[in-house]
Design a protein around this motif. Structure first.
Motif, PDB file in Angstrom:
ATOM      1  N   ALA A   1       1.227  97.699  97.283  1.00 54.21           N
ATOM      2  CA  ALA A   1       1.384  99.159  97.343  1.00 54.21           C
ATOM      3  C   ALA A   1       2.255  99.641  96.181  1.00 54.21           C
ATOM      4  CB  ALA A   1       1.984  99.578  98.684  1.00 54.21           C
ATOM      5  N   ALA A   2       3.338  98.928  95.900  1.00 56.28           N
ATOM      6  CA  ALA A   2       4.217  99.315  94.789  1.00 56.28           C
ATOM      7  C   ALA A   2       3.503  99.177  93.450  1.00 56.28           C
ATOM      8  CB  ALA A   2       5.491  98.471  94.804  1.00 56.28           C
ATOM      9  N   THR A   3       2.684  98.160  93.318  1.00 58.88           N
ATOM     10  CA  THR A   3       1.928  97.993  92.086  1.00 58.88           C
ATOM     11  C   THR A   3       0.941  99.146  91.918  1.00 58.88           C
ATOM     12  OG1 THR A   3       2.161  95.587  92.210  1.00 58.88           O
ATOM     13  CG2 THR A   3       0.410  96.440  90.789  1.00 58.88           C
ATOM     14  N   ALA A   4       0.246  99.489  92.986  1.00 54.94           N
ATOM     15  CA  ALA A   4      -0.676 100.627  92.928  1.00 54.94           C
ATOM     16  C   ALA A   4       0.091 101.900  92.584  1.00 54.94           C
ATOM     17  CB  ALA A   4      -1.424 100.780  94.252  1.00 54.94           C
ATOM     18  N   GLY A   5       1.266 102.081  93.194  1.00 55.04           N
ATOM     19  CA  GLY A   5       2.092 103.249  92.894  1.00 55.04           C
ATOM     20  C   GLY A   5       2.549 103.285  91.447  1.00 55.04           C
TER      21      GLY A   5
END
Length: 178
Positions: free
Chosen positions: A72-76
């Motif tokens: 999720a953080a990578t996508a963000g």
């Protein structure tokens, strides 16, 4: 993006792969708990064996949650928003924000990285935000080329307060006429 569906065949393959990956971990946990070798783990009481399997799934669950938060953080970091994260996970935007509060860069953190420039009285000041405390500081160069900064360890509660102090410094250090 709509929710992700997998076929019954894909589900069966996934279940087999996860179970195959879990068995060595469950055996190792059972061996440590019982003192039996991993080859003999199935000789224990059924309730103890099944609790070892449950303990192994708990370890996997914890790891999956960490890997999910990382994804999720990578996508963000690539620009996904909470609405998109929620859609993929099958939850609301608010649910995604609650589940992964650190997934998107915070506006304050982005502003701190970019800095905030201030030009007054012929001089310039840079405002920065401390990522840990959230406090603001300033550094400046007056029009008379005098350099100044917030005192050591001084952090202001708001960007506006730091800007006011920087502005007062710049006002005191205007260029003098030759």
């Amino acid at each position: 993006m709509t929710s992700i569906e997998i076929t019954p065949e894909e589900r069966a393959e996934l279940t087999k792969a996860l179970t195959d990956a879990l068995n060595p971990l469950a055996a190792a946990i059972r061996s440590r708990q019982s003192g039996l070798s991993t080859a003999r783990m199935w000789e224990a009481e059924p309730v103890e064996v099944t609790l070892s399997v449950l303990a192994a799934w708990k370890v996997v669950d914890t790891e999956v949650k960490q890997l999910t938060a990382l994804a999720a953080a990578t996508a963000g970091s690539y620009g996904a928003n909470y609405e998109q994260l929620g859609a993929v996970w099958g939850i609301t935007r608010q649910g995604a924000r609650k589940k992964w509060p650190e997934a998107l860069p915070r506006p304050a953190a982005a502003a701190a990285r970019a800095g905030a420039a201030l030009e007054l009285f012929g001089g310039t000041a840079e405002l920065t935000q401390d990522p840990l405390s959230g406090g603001w500081a300033w550094t400046a160069e007056g029009a008379d080329e005098t350099r100044g900064a917030a005192g050591d360890g001084t952090w202001y509660a708001t960007r506006e307060e730091a800007a006011a102090h920087a502005g007062a410094f710049l006002r005191e250090h205007v260029a003098t006429l030759p």
